[in-house]
Design a protein around this motif. Structure first.
Motif, PDB file in Angstrom:
ATOM      1  N   SER A  63       0.834  -1.201   0.000  1.00  0.00           N
ATOM      2  CA  SER A  63       0.000   0.000   0.000  1.00  0.00           C
ATOM      3  C   SER A  63       0.874   1.258   0.000  1.00  0.00           C
ATOM      4  CB  SER A  63      -0.918  -0.007   1.211  1.00  0.00           C
ATOM      5  OG  SER A  63      -1.685   1.165   1.262  1.00  0.00           O
ATOM      6  N   VAL A  68      -1.664  -1.113  -5.730  1.00  0.00           N
ATOM      7  CA  VAL A  68      -3.024  -1.403  -5.275  1.00  0.00           C
ATOM      8  C   VAL A  68      -3.368  -2.884  -5.416  1.00  0.00           C
ATOM      9  CG1 VAL A  68      -5.461  -0.883  -5.645  1.00  0.00           C
ATOM     10  CG2 VAL A  68      -3.772   0.949  -5.760  1.00  0.00           C
ATOM     11  N   GLN A  72      -4.176  -5.266  -2.273  1.00  0.00           N
ATOM     12  CA  GLN A  72      -5.483  -5.889  -2.059  1.00  0.00           C
ATOM     13  C   GLN A  72      -5.364  -7.402  -1.922  1.00  0.00           C
ATOM     14  OE1 GLN A  72      -7.714  -4.388  -5.401  1.00  0.00           O
ATOM     15  NE2 GLN A  72      -8.415  -2.581  -4.274  1.00  0.00           N
ATOM     16  N   ALA A  75      -4.107  -8.037   1.490  1.00  0.00           N
ATOM     17  CA  ALA A  75      -5.157  -7.734   2.471  1.00  0.00           C
ATOM     18  C   ALA A  75      -6.125  -8.914   2.570  1.00  0.00           C
ATOM     19  CB  ALA A  75      -5.893  -6.459   2.099  1.00  0.00           C
TER      20      ALA A  75
END
Length: 100
Positions: A63, A68, A72, A75
Motif C-alpha cells: 500500500s 493497489v 489488495q 489484504a
C-alpha cells in the motif's frame, strides 16, 4: 557570472528528483521483500497470529508503494490468516456490520 552559477546549479540539480525517486523505489522494494520474507518465516515456524500480523505488514508495504493490486491481494490473505488465528485461539471477532 551570477547567471552562469545559477544555471550550473540548476543543471546539477535537474537529476536530483529522479535520483530521489529511484532511491525511494529501492527502499519500497526492500520493505516489500523483507515483509514477504518475514511472512514466509512465520508460515514455516510461527503461530497463526504471527502469520496474521506479518500478512498485514506485507499489505501495508504494498500500500505504501502504491501497488493497489498486490496490496489488495495481501489484504485478502491477511483476512484469511487472521480468521484462522482467531479460530485457533477460540476468539470470535466483532461483527464488522454492527453499528453504534
Amino acid at each position: 557570472m551570477k547567471g552562469a552559477v545559477i544555471l550550473g546549479v540548476g543543471l546539477l540539480c535537474a537529476g536530483c528528483g529522479q535520483v530521489a525517486d529511484a532511491q525511494a523505489k529501492l527502499v519500497e522494494n526492500l520493505r516489500i521483500k523483507t515483509a514477504i520474507s518475514d511472512y514466509e518465516q512465520a508460515v514455516r515456524s510461527g503461530p497463526p497470529l504471527d502469520r496474521c500480523v506479518k500478512a498485514k505488514m506485507v499489505a501495508i508495504a504494498y500500500s505504501d508503494a502504491k501497488d493497489v493490486a498486490d496490496g489488495q491481494a495481501w489484504a485478502a490473505r491477511e483476512r484469511e490468516d487472521c480468521q484462522a488465528a482467531a479460530a485457533a485461539l477460540h476468539v470470535v471477532p466483532p461483527s464488522r456490520t454492527a453499528g453504534p
